[in-house]
Write a protein that holds these residues in place. Sequence first.
Motif, PDB file in Angstrom:
ATOM      1  N   ALA A   1     -26.913 -39.879 -29.514  1.00 27.86           N
ATOM      2  CA  ALA A   1     -28.231 -39.251 -29.493  1.00 27.86           C
ATOM      3  C   ALA A   1     -28.297 -38.255 -30.650  1.00 27.86           C
ATOM      4  CB  ALA A   1     -28.468 -38.540 -28.160  1.00 27.86           C
ATOM      5  N   VAL A   2     -29.267 -38.460 -31.546  1.00 25.64           N
ATOM      6  CA  VAL A   2     -29.434 -37.607 -32.723  1.00 25.64           C
ATOM      7  C   VAL A   2     -30.850 -37.055 -32.714  1.00 25.64           C
ATOM      8  CG1 VAL A   2     -29.415 -37.510 -35.243  1.00 25.64           C
ATOM      9  CG2 VAL A   2     -27.772 -38.965 -34.043  1.00 25.64           C
ATOM     10  N   GLU A   3     -30.977 -35.743 -32.851  1.00 22.58           N
ATOM     11  CA  GLU A   3     -32.285 -35.087 -32.808  1.00 22.58           C
ATOM     12  C   GLU A   3     -32.465 -34.226 -34.047  1.00 22.58           C
ATOM     13  OE1 GLU A   3     -34.905 -32.211 -29.811  1.00 22.58           O
ATOM     14  OE2 GLU A   3     -32.963 -33.026 -29.184  1.00 22.58           O
ATOM     15  N   GLU A   4     -33.458 -34.589 -34.860  1.00 20.35           N
ATOM     16  CA  GLU A   4     -33.773 -33.859 -36.095  1.00 20.35           C
ATOM     17  C   GLU A   4     -32.532 -33.672 -36.958  1.00 20.35           C
ATOM     18  OE1 GLU A   4     -35.808 -30.276 -35.104  1.00 20.35           O
ATOM     19  OE2 GLU A   4     -37.569 -31.306 -34.321  1.00 20.35           O
ATOM     20  N   GLY A   5     -31.794 -34.761 -37.121  1.00 23.03           N
ATOM     21  CA  GLY A   5     -30.635 -34.737 -37.995  1.00 23.03           C
ATOM     22  C   GLY A   5     -29.409 -34.075 -37.416  1.00 23.03           C
ATOM     23  N   VAL A   6     -29.416 -33.782 -36.115  1.00 22.76           N
ATOM     24  CA  VAL A   6     -28.286 -33.122 -35.466  1.00 22.76           C
ATOM     25  C   VAL A   6     -27.740 -34.049 -34.373  1.00 22.76           C
ATOM     26  CG1 VAL A   6     -27.528 -31.141 -34.097  1.00 22.76           C
ATOM     27  CG2 VAL A   6     -29.198 -30.825 -35.935  1.00 22.76           C
ATOM     28  N   LEU A   7     -26.431 -34.289 -34.405  1.00 25.12           N
ATOM     29  CA  LEU A   7     -25.794 -35.091 -33.367  1.00 25.12           C
ATOM     30  C   LEU A   7     -25.739 -34.281 -32.081  1.00 25.12           C
ATOM     31  CD1 LEU A   7     -24.213 -37.586 -32.400  1.00 25.12           C
ATOM     32  CD2 LEU A   7     -22.137 -36.483 -33.286  1.00 25.12           C
ATOM     33  N   LYS A   8     -26.290 -34.833 -31.013  1.00 18.30           N
ATOM     34  CA  LYS A   8     -26.342 -34.124 -29.742  1.00 18.30           C
ATOM     35  C   LYS A   8     -25.246 -34.571 -28.782  1.00 18.30           C
ATOM     36  CE  LYS A   8     -29.856 -31.428 -30.484  1.00 18.30           C
ATOM     37  NZ  LYS A   8     -29.689 -29.948 -30.491  1.00 18.30           N
ATOM     38  N   LYS A   9     -25.058 -35.873 -28.669  1.00 18.01           N
ATOM     39  CA  LYS A   9     -24.042 -36.344 -27.725  1.00 18.01           C
ATOM     40  C   LYS A   9     -23.716 -37.800 -27.994  1.00 18.01           C
ATOM     41  CE  LYS A   9     -27.375 -37.505 -24.077  1.00 18.01           C
ATOM     42  NZ  LYS A   9     -27.752 -37.307 -22.653  1.00 18.01           N
TER      43      LYS A   9
ATOM     44  N   ALA B   1     -16.854 -35.346 -26.956  1.00 15.41           N
ATOM     45  CA  ALA B   1     -16.837 -34.078 -27.705  1.00 15.41           C
ATOM     46  C   ALA B   1     -17.167 -34.287 -29.185  1.00 15.41           C
ATOM     47  CB  ALA B   1     -15.472 -33.410 -27.561  1.00 15.41           C
ATOM     48  N   ALA B   2     -17.785 -35.423 -29.520  1.00 18.32           N
ATOM     49  CA  ALA B   2     -18.066 -35.748 -30.922  1.00 18.32           C
ATOM     50  C   ALA B   2     -18.883 -34.655 -31.611  1.00 18.32           C
ATOM     51  CB  ALA B   2     -18.790 -37.090 -31.006  1.00 18.32           C
ATOM     52  N   ALA B   3     -19.898 -34.164 -30.935  1.00 18.43           N
ATOM     53  CA  ALA B   3     -20.745 -33.136 -31.558  1.00 18.43           C
ATOM     54  C   ALA B   3     -19.947 -31.863 -31.832  1.00 18.43           C
ATOM     55  CB  ALA B   3     -21.946 -32.838 -30.664  1.00 18.43           C
ATOM     56  N   GLU B   4     -19.036 -31.519 -30.935  1.00 14.61           N
ATOM     57  CA  GLU B   4     -18.196 -30.340 -31.165  1.00 14.61           C
ATOM     58  C   GLU B   4     -17.335 -30.524 -32.411  1.00 14.61           C
ATOM     59  OE1 GLU B   4     -16.091 -28.740 -27.731  1.00 14.61           O
ATOM     60  OE2 GLU B   4     -17.366 -29.973 -26.450  1.00 14.61           O
ATOM     61  N   MET B   5     -16.861 -31.737 -32.649  1.00 15.81           N
ATOM     62  CA  MET B   5     -16.053 -31.984 -33.839  1.00 15.81           C
ATOM     63  C   MET B   5     -16.885 -31.793 -35.104  1.00 15.81           C
ATOM     64  SD  MET B   5     -14.112 -35.483 -35.058  1.00 15.81           S
ATOM     65  CE  MET B   5     -12.863 -35.400 -33.781  1.00 15.81           C
ATOM     66  N   VAL B   6     -18.072 -32.358 -35.108  1.00 12.98           N
ATOM     67  CA  VAL B   6     -18.920 -32.259 -36.301  1.00 12.98           C
ATOM     68  C   VAL B   6     -19.241 -30.809 -36.620  1.00 12.98           C
ATOM     69  CG1 VAL B   6     -21.182 -32.833 -37.258  1.00 12.98           C
ATOM     70  CG2 VAL B   6     -19.896 -34.556 -35.977  1.00 12.98           C
ATOM     71  N   TYR B   7     -19.569 -30.023 -35.619  1.00 10.83           N
ATOM     72  CA  TYR B   7     -20.074 -28.671 -35.855  1.00 10.83           C
ATOM     73  C   TYR B   7     -19.041 -27.575 -35.590  1.00 10.83           C
ATOM     74  CZ  TYR B   7     -24.215 -31.517 -35.903  1.00 10.83           C
ATOM     75  OH  TYR B   7     -25.122 -32.513 -36.198  1.00 10.83           O
ATOM     76  N   ALA B   8     -17.771 -27.944 -35.565  1.00 15.12           N
ATOM     77  CA  ALA B   8     -16.712 -26.956 -35.355  1.00 15.12           C
ATOM     78  C   ALA B   8     -16.729 -25.901 -36.457  1.00 15.12           C
ATOM     79  CB  ALA B   8     -15.361 -27.648 -35.326  1.00 15.12           C
TER      80      ALA B   8
ATOM     81  N   GLN C   1      -9.096 -27.572 -31.457  1.00 18.96           N
ATOM     82  CA  GLN C   1     -10.065 -26.523 -31.787  1.00 18.96           C
ATOM     83  C   GLN C   1     -11.369 -26.664 -30.994  1.00 18.96           C
ATOM     84  OE1 GLN C   1      -8.784 -28.724 -33.920  1.00 18.96           O
ATOM     85  NE2 GLN C   1      -7.673 -27.669 -35.550  1.00 18.96           N
ATOM     86  N   LEU C   2     -11.567 -27.786 -30.305  1.00 22.75           N
ATOM     87  CA  LEU C   2     -12.855 -28.064 -29.681  1.00 22.75           C
ATOM     88  C   LEU C   2     -12.917 -27.455 -28.280  1.00 22.75           C
ATOM     89  CD1 LEU C   2     -13.219 -31.795 -30.779  1.00 22.75           C
ATOM     90  CD2 LEU C   2     -13.628 -29.685 -32.078  1.00 22.75           C
ATOM     91  N   PRO C   3     -13.954 -26.639 -28.002  1.00 20.62           N
ATOM     92  CA  PRO C   3     -13.986 -25.838 -26.767  1.00 20.62           C
ATOM     93  C   PRO C   3     -13.823 -26.647 -25.482  1.00 20.62           C
ATOM     94  CG  PRO C   3     -15.665 -25.072 -28.292  1.00 20.62           C
ATOM     95  CD  PRO C   3     -15.096 -26.317 -28.890  1.00 20.62           C
ATOM     96  N   SER C   4     -14.547 -27.755 -25.335  1.00 18.43           N
ATOM     97  CA  SER C   4     -14.470 -28.484 -24.061  1.00 18.43           C
ATOM     98  C   SER C   4     -13.087 -29.079 -23.856  1.00 18.43           C
ATOM     99  CB  SER C   4     -15.523 -29.593 -24.026  1.00 18.43           C
ATOM    100  OG  SER C   4     -15.248 -30.593 -24.999  1.00 18.43           O
ATOM    101  N   LEU C   5     -12.426 -29.515 -24.938  1.00 20.59           N
ATOM    102  CA  LEU C   5     -11.089 -30.080 -24.815  1.00 20.59           C
ATOM    103  C   LEU C   5     -10.049 -28.980 -24.627  1.00 20.59           C
ATOM    104  CD1 LEU C   5     -11.300 -32.870 -27.529  1.00 20.59           C
ATOM    105  CD2 LEU C   5     -11.938 -32.942 -25.121  1.00 20.59           C
ATOM    106  N   ARG C   6     -10.291 -27.830 -25.222  1.00 24.41           N
ATOM    107  CA  ARG C   6      -9.364 -26.712 -25.037  1.00 24.41           C
ATOM    108  C   ARG C   6      -9.387 -26.226 -23.596  1.00 24.41           C
ATOM    109  NH1 ARG C   6     -10.851 -23.645 -29.299  1.00 24.41           N
ATOM    110  NH2 ARG C   6     -12.160 -22.240 -28.110  1.00 24.41           N
ATOM    111  N   ARG C   7     -10.555 -26.272 -22.982  1.00 21.88           N
ATOM    112  CA  ARG C   7     -10.630 -25.875 -21.567  1.00 21.88           C
ATOM    113  C   ARG C   7      -9.861 -26.863 -20.697  1.00 21.88           C
ATOM    114  NH1 ARG C   7     -16.025 -24.642 -23.080  1.00 21.88           N
ATOM    115  NH2 ARG C   7     -16.778 -26.650 -22.294  1.00 21.88           N
ATOM    116  N   ARG C   8      -9.898 -28.141 -21.073  1.00 23.74           N
ATOM    117  CA  ARG C   8      -9.195 -29.167 -20.294  1.00 23.74           C
ATOM    118  C   ARG C   8      -7.679 -29.027 -20.441  1.00 23.74           C
ATOM    119  NH1 ARG C   8     -10.523 -34.418 -18.345  1.00 23.74           N
ATOM    120  NH2 ARG C   8      -8.617 -35.269 -17.445  1.00 23.74           N
ATOM    121  N   ALA C   9      -7.225 -28.648 -21.631  1.00 25.32           N
ATOM    122  CA  ALA C   9      -5.785 -28.519 -21.889  1.00 25.32           C
ATOM    123  C   ALA C   9      -5.563 -27.248 -22.709  1.00 25.32           C
ATOM    124  CB  ALA C   9      -5.274 -29.743 -22.636  1.00 25.32           C
TER     125      ALA C   9
END
Length: 762
Positions: free
Chosen positions: A22-30, A49-56, A650-658
């Motif tokens: 899902a991409v909205e106005e040039g931004v990857l959302k999910k 967590a793809a969007a987190e990787m792009v915008y890390a 470095q990605l927040p959702s994955l860091r919370r998991r591990a």
Amino acid sequence: MEPQTIRTYCPLCISRCGAVAAVEEGVLKKLEADPHHPTGRALCIKGRAAAEMVYAQERILTPLRRIGPRGPGARWEPIGWEEALDEIVRKMDTIRGESEPQAVVFGVTTPSGTAMADAFGWIHRLAHAYGSPNVLFATENCNWHKDFSPQLTFGAGFGMPDLQHTGCLLLWGANPSTSWPALALEISKAQKRGMKLIVIDPRGEGLARKADLWLQLRPGSDKALALGLAGELLRLGAVDRDFLLRWSNGPWLVRDDNNELLLKGGQPQVWSITTDTCEGAPKSGEPGPWALEGTFSVAASDGPVICRPAFDHYAQRCRAMTPERSAALTGIAAEQLRRAAVLMAECRPLALNTWTGLCQHADATQTTRAISLLYALSGDWDAPGGNVAFSKLPLNDIAGMELLPPHALADTLGRAKRPLGPSSRGWISGSDLAEALAQPQPPVRGMLAFGGNWLATKPLPDDFPALLDKLDFFAITEMFLTPTAQLADIVLPVASPWEREGLCPGFLVSQEAESRLQLRPALVPPRGESRPDRWIVFEIAKRLGLNERFFNGDSESALNYVLARTGVTAQTLRDTPGGIDLALTTAYRKYRTAGFATPSGRIEIFSSELQRHGYSAVPEPDEVAADNNVWPLLLVSVKEVANCHSQHRQLPSLRRRAPLPTATVHPATASHLELREGDSVNVVTARGDITARLQFDERLAADVVSCTYGWHEEAQKALAEIWPGAAVNFAGVAIPADCDPVSGSNNLKAIPCRLMRGAYNP
């Protein structure tokens, strides 16, 4: 505005799961799973967590040049692309002029556990066009013993289980629930239709919890189990002897006096049961009354010699590994081994799947040989329901091995020491590089790497960072400033996989999946000044005067050349973002017309190639190891679903998991130290120690410690606050010299260790 939905696939690991972005106005959302894709029934948390990787925030977005010392705390200055590329090429030109092209090592990270598959072939083409055979890769600890060392037996890799028709699957040293979700789902689907599943693993994770039989072997005892299972199949008479007579060198006679094949006029000999005499070996595929077992006196040019068929040599080793002896070595009860053999015998066809659980051992080649020969007994090789080579899409190879100067491959680092290992294909290990740099006059002067965080993933000598100071230059492409990147002179910012195109010619897990050809679109523009690896390769090639080898810089022509034999163009694939199915069909038992790509043209029960290089031609059984009071436990490296190797931390959702590295043990293992779950512990080996958070698992054997792999201090800044100065790098406690003599595979799965109370308990 409604988000735009784009069909794609996740390239972060070998699973290549079909997805919808899902991409909205040039931004990857999910990113979500694409149920209409052959690998799209699920998407793991890394893909989500793809969007987190792009915008890390930590991403490198401009070329950087190091100023001052290498390593943690290194200072960097931003430079432009032209300056960065010109400086790299100037160094490469100087080395090529003053030394030899092989004095530059080209590094590339794994295409199985990263998105590097998009540029993997092009990076090899750059190295070969430049004239260097030396590509620093990860195959010795990744896919070598799945795809290459089985060639010593079959002339091919293990291939894939034909799960639509498999009766029983051996899942050996692999946990696809974590490392290959698409395959895990295919296995579960096959189980629902009645396929039996035997899981062989020290840990009872993933599909082991749903298996018909879980064999919890002691880490490092796989070869003993393979020989023991083969011995039991022989006792049951569950061996396809006709297949072995026709298609293996099992009937070929071996002399007892020198353990070599009996040759007359250069031709191997067999023993005819009909005439009770020795005669020349028949052509492959011919049935005949030849002995597979027995002892025979044969007249030879140097007098009578006692001979036995090659299969007899193998079978005697297997029969000697009784279920009771195997139990002493593997920890698997004799009755469980017998039950496994019965399942393998009765629930046919038999298939096998394995991965790094077999690769990362100090005896990996002979272990793979033992498992290969066990599987050969079934006769299910390349048969419906067995291990098959699915038909693949016909792409043009662009790796450019033919561009190397004559005899250059012979100069690959490590080739003299391990001629049958990865160096035979131009792939070197970190140890090969370290040994070369340790020489008074190093044969390596420069390195250009495309990803690869070796400090956190390879057991390198402690002085490896200092050895890199001997290089004239070291440049690397990266998304993040990893510990390895901090040793470079120049770091080039690479686009994320969601910011570039990528081609996937087949999705591996089934013939349907292998028929899918898909060009992953760039979902969003590259951030900052980051660029795709392929663009960087083409730009360096142009500056090196290699433009003609790279389609004069025309990447569209290059992509269409890759696709030419499929009849599909790159633009057609762009117009069909979900991919195109080319409806390939599986050809079974291809050996009936093509034979086996081995020296004998047959399955090699007896490997003269191994023998010629000083190794046992038939796998030898192990002895029971003595108790080790200093190192009473065995350390096993494991991956977790939130991370792959040293990535994604470095990605927040994955860091919370591990959030922290973990060490998992049976509760009884920690009881004498009065440790509680959640405590900090030190796992100590002969080389050093790592700190981890303690977890309990009652399904784990009491002499095993299971630790997460790929952690490094810079991956998680919170580590410094929780455990000041703690070591967390698993690769740093593995022993560099403890490796397979044939392939160089490191022992990461059975490291002697002990457990101690950590210094950071609250």
